[in-house]
Scaffold this motif. Structure first.
Motif: not given
Length: 454
Positions: A167-175
């Motif tokens: 989820d944190a990786v995907i959150g970084t992608e969202a940023l």
């Protein structure tokens, strides 16, 4: 086996170990489970979910009474496999369970493959892949430490940690997506420094989990601990003292041990494979020379080496040179026969002083073994998730390398949308770890080592 065909039929197996015993458990699961049950237990017309009932079990073709058994009905999806499932508790032994299993096959079920019940549980979303592997560890594990790790993994401890990382990786992608959406702005809504810091934090979290991998993998087979030293240094005596039994022959004649002896040892629930080897020296004896060669092979594979030398004397040049060739963080110098030294006030050299005959120093040695082999795990909180398989470590290392590649790309001023491909690859590695993406050959390897009834 093609995973798409797994739920097309009903499987059956004996779920308990074969042999003489009070009770045996059989299970069958699949879309035809209700029909199979009606054919072997015709008097059980309306089984209630999760309510154990006593019923006559008959062969569906001959009608012969095979046993009176306890039957439990688990309708889908609230069963282990997520399918209609039945468990039958028959009398134990060899013949009765097999006759009932034959009746299940005659009623329309087929033999289950190794791990097929748990594989169906995974495919039906009842378990993720990490939990499925924990099931195997609960069955095969031989150390309390591995059992504790497996129980925690069954409760999704490691799965939650991996899912949080994904989820944190995907959150970084969202940023990054936010930043790309505003290319015309001098200062985009998400500063690049924040994106870089998010990636660095991910690397730190992956590193923390990966630090448990080297020792976590030892929980399965035990830390290979080799006793080495010159002949008559007390290796066999210490081997027996640590085990609490006489496995090795102990004499005052140098070179008595001609081969390696291996046995398992548990220290506070952590497993060790203790190996007594032939004394290391130059010899013309062919048999002893073969034993020394075996000892060197064990040393090359050892997780931990105990170098034994008698107390009360300095190390000779050969022993000093031998110690220098071994990794310092995985080697312990043990001073044996401490009760025999002439002047107890004079101890030559460092090391842990022990006496196999009196037991002096053995508690300190066991503690040193534990700290040296499993120190990183001992420092973790009791319920911390552990990496216990090479498959886990490999996927986590891949994710870490990809995120590090993303940071390096940012440092090289690669456009963020291209650098982000590393993040997608990292998320993919974490998804493979929990089994979000199912690949048949991976599943075959995971479940192929299971026993048939699981």
């Amino acid at each position: 086996m093609n995973s798409s065909l797994l739920s097309a039929d009903t499987i059956a197996a004996i779920a308990t170990a074969q042999g003489r015993g009070a009770v045996a458990v059989l299970r069958f699961s699949g879309p035809g489970a209700a029909d199979v049950l009606r054919r072997i237990a015709p008097a059980l017309n309306d089984p209630q979910p999760r309510l154990q009932r006593l019923a006559a079990i008959r062969h569906p073709e001959s009608g012969e009474l095979l046993d009176r058994a306890l039957v439990t009905w688990f309708p889908a999806p609230r069963s282990y496999t997520g399918e209609d499932t039945v468990e039958i508790a028959t009398h134990g032994g060899v013949l009765t369970p097999q006759l009932v299993l034959d009746a299940l096959f005659a009623a329309g079920a087929r033999p289950a493959q190794p791990g097929e019940f748990t594989r169906r549980a995974y495919l039906n979303g009842r378990l993720d892949l990490l939990q499925a592997e924990a099931v195997a560890d609960l069955i095969d594990g031989r150390s309390p430490a591995l059992h504790r790790a497996a129980v925690h993994q069954m409760e999704r401890g490691l799965s939650r940690r991996v899912s949080d990382l994904r989820d944190a990786v995907i959150g970084t992608e969202a940023l990054i997506a936010y930043a790309i959406d505003f290319p015309e702005e001098d200062e985009p809504p998400v500063p690049p420094a924040r994106i870089r810091a998010s990636a660095q934090e991910l690397i730190a979290r992956l590193d923390a989990l990966l630090r448990t991998a080297p020792e976590g993998e030892l929980l399965r087979d035990g830390a290979l601990t080799v006793l080495a030293g010159r002949p008559n240094a007390g290796k066999s005596s210490l081997f027996n003292a640590l085990l609490g039994t006489e496995r090795a022959i102990v004499t005052d004649i140098p070179g008595t041990t001609r081969d390696a002896l291996e046995s398992t040892l548990s220290i506070q629930g952590y497993p060790f494979r203790l190996v007594d080897t032939a004394g290391l020296r130059t010899t013309d004896d062919v048999v002893e020379g073969m034993g020394i060669e075996v000892a060197r092979r064990y040393l090359s594979a050892a997780d931990l080496v105990l170098v034994l030398a008698e107390a009360g004397r300095p190390l000779d040049d050969e022993e000093t040179l031998f110690l220098a060739t071994l990794p310092s963080g995985r080697t312990l110098l043990v001073r044996t026969k401490a009760d025999r030294r002439e002047d107890p006030a004079t101890d030559h050299g460092d090391g842990i002083h022990v006496s196999a005959s009196t037991g002096a120093g053995l508690p300190e040695l066991r503690e040193a073994l534990l700290r040296t082999a499993f120190g990183a795990l001992l420092a973790e909180p009791a319920e911390a998730p552990l990496v216990t398989r090479e498959r886990h470590a490999r996927a986590l290392r891949t994710a870490r390398e990809e995120i590090a590649g993303f940071v390096a790309a940012l440092d090289d001023e690669v456009p963020m949308e291209f650098a982000a491909t590393h993040l997608r690859a990292a998320a993919g590695a974490l998804e493979d770890l929990v089994g979000v993406v199912s690949v048949d050959d991976v599943l075959d390897r995971v479940f192929g080592s299971f026993c048939v009834g699981k």
